[in-house]
Design a protein around this motif. Structure first.
Motif, PDB file in Angstrom:
ATOM      1  N   ALA A 178       0.933  -0.391   0.117  1.00  0.00           N
ATOM      2  CA  ALA A 178       0.248   0.051   0.003  1.00  0.00           C
ATOM      3  C   ALA A 178       1.054   1.298  -0.016  1.00  0.00           C
ATOM      4  CB  ALA A 178      -1.151   0.196   1.184  1.00  0.00           C
ATOM      5  N   GLY A 179       0.126   2.022  -0.276  1.00  0.00           N
ATOM      6  CA  GLY A 179       0.820   3.792  -0.790  1.00  0.00           C
ATOM      7  C   GLY A 179       0.147   4.806  -0.755  1.00  0.00           C
ATOM      8  N   SER A 180      -1.693   4.701  -0.692  1.00  0.00           N
ATOM      9  CA  SER A 180      -2.062   5.601  -0.867  1.00  0.00           C
ATOM     10  C   SER A 180      -2.535   6.101   0.441  1.00  0.00           C
ATOM     11  CB  SER A 180      -2.876   6.062  -1.945  1.00  0.00           C
ATOM     12  OG  SER A 180      -3.969   4.453  -1.260  1.00  0.00           O
ATOM     13  N   PRO A 181      -3.043   7.027   1.126  1.00  0.00           N
ATOM     14  CA  PRO A 181      -3.705   6.924   2.570  1.00  0.00           C
ATOM     15  C   PRO A 181      -4.686   6.449   2.421  1.00  0.00           C
ATOM     16  CG  PRO A 181      -3.841   9.418   2.044  1.00  0.00           C
ATOM     17  CD  PRO A 181      -3.311   8.176   0.673  1.00  0.00           C
ATOM     18  N   GLY A 182      -5.803   5.824   1.671  1.00  0.00           N
ATOM     19  CA  GLY A 182      -6.590   4.808   1.554  1.00  0.00           C
ATOM     20  C   GLY A 182      -6.659   3.543   2.185  1.00  0.00           C
TER      21      GLY A 182
END
Length: 328
Positions: A178-182
């Motif tokens: 993962a990388g995005s805040p969501g």
């Protein structure tokens, strides 16, 4: 701190004079040596249709590494769930976990390369829904001892019991890229481990770890920094000329990946190419590693662009100082 490996092998194409398996054998020996040097784990990628021979049958290769090692944990970073039959994948993962004596770390993701989705004739806009359904089925497969059925949007199974059982209970540990805040919030909500990408800058890594920690604690759980794997490219160089050549090679590799992924957020600058690296002399790499440690990264997975020589140097000259490094 804890250190593992991250990466891939390459199987070259060619005529009868080309040994396509040589790189795979070298990669296996590289992992055997890494275990002897004190590395904790190895995480392999899954890629398809590249034309330059990246690892595609990841679990097969990990099974061979499992047979040649005794302590090294065996991870995927990541297997792309939208392309896989979840029951067959659950069976294969459980088999590897059983044969390795419970050493499998199952890293999963949604995928990001356009050419791979196109090759499998899977629309990229279905990636998240396929990922969610595949994971749901696999969890049911690992935790059900009686026959069950599933009728979903993409998969249907009738009266099945998945065998063999995994060695780790209730199933191998799950790591999600993962990388995005969501996406990071989703990993925390599920209670899984987090894999962070090798191209993120130090500032981005700091933000991502801080967000994951706050989300974990908001769920009433204790944050464990060893449940966050930060991937970095490693290259021990001795001169400025060697460093320039290493960065040029990295930039070329990033452009090649971008052509396959067709991502709109790609930035082709030297600064971006350097952001995810541990390149330099041993002292320079140690300084960069200390900066990572100080923003909360305590489990680092190294993709050694400098090959076995850089890995040996890291293990002998750098790693001992960080074995019990206090937080700065």
């Amino acid at each position: 701190m804890r250190f593992g490996l991250f990466g891939s092998a390459q199987a070259k194409r060619g005529g009868p004079d080309v040994d396509s398996g040589a790189s795979y054998r070298d990669f296996i020996n590289y992992n055997v040596e890494a275990e002897a040097l004190g590395f904790h784990s190895t995480f392999l990628v899954e890629h398809h249709f590249t034309g330059f021979g990246q690892v595609s049958a990841t679990l097969n290769l990990l099974t061979w590494i499992a047979a040649r090692t005794t302590r090294l944990r065996l991870g995927t970073a990541v297997l792309v769930l939208p392309w896989h039959n979840p029951v067959l994948l659950a069976e294969q993962a459980a088999t590897l976990d059983l044969l390795s004596g419970g050493r499998f770390d199952f890293g999963i993701g949604k995928g990001y390369r356009y050419n791979e989705f196109a090759g499998f004739c899977v629309p990229m806009e279905e990636a998240e829904a396929r990922f969610d359904e595949c994971l749901e089925v696999m969890l049911k497969a690992w935790t059900s001892d009686t026959p069950w059925s599933h009728r979903g949007q993409y998969w249907q199974f009738e009266n099945v019991v998945v065998e063999p059982p995994s060695a780790q209970k209730p199933h191998p540990p799950l790591w999600m890229g993962a990388g995005s805040p969501g996406s990071i919030k989703k990993v925390a909500a599920h209670g899984y481990n987090l894999l962070l990408g090798q191209f993120a800058s130090l500032a981005q890594i700091a933000e991502q770890i801080a967000l994951f920690k706050s989300e974990i604690e908001a769920c009433g759980r204790t944050f464990d920094p060893m449940r966050v794997g930060v991937t970095r490219s490693l290259n021990i160089v001795r001169t400025a000329a060697e460093y320039e050549k290493a960065i040029e090679t990295r930039m070329a590799a990033r452009r090649r990946t971008q052509q396959l992924a067709r991502r709109r957020d790609f930035s082709d600058t030297r600064e971006d190419a350097e952001a995810g690296t541990l390149y330099g002399t041993p002292d320079e790499v140690a300084t960069k590693l200390r900066a990572l440690h100080d923003v909360g990264a305590e489990y680092v997975l190294l993709n050694s662009a400098g090959g076995p020589a850089s890995l040996r140097c890291f293990a002998q000259e750098i790693m001992p100082a960080f074995a019990d490094a206090p937080r700065g």
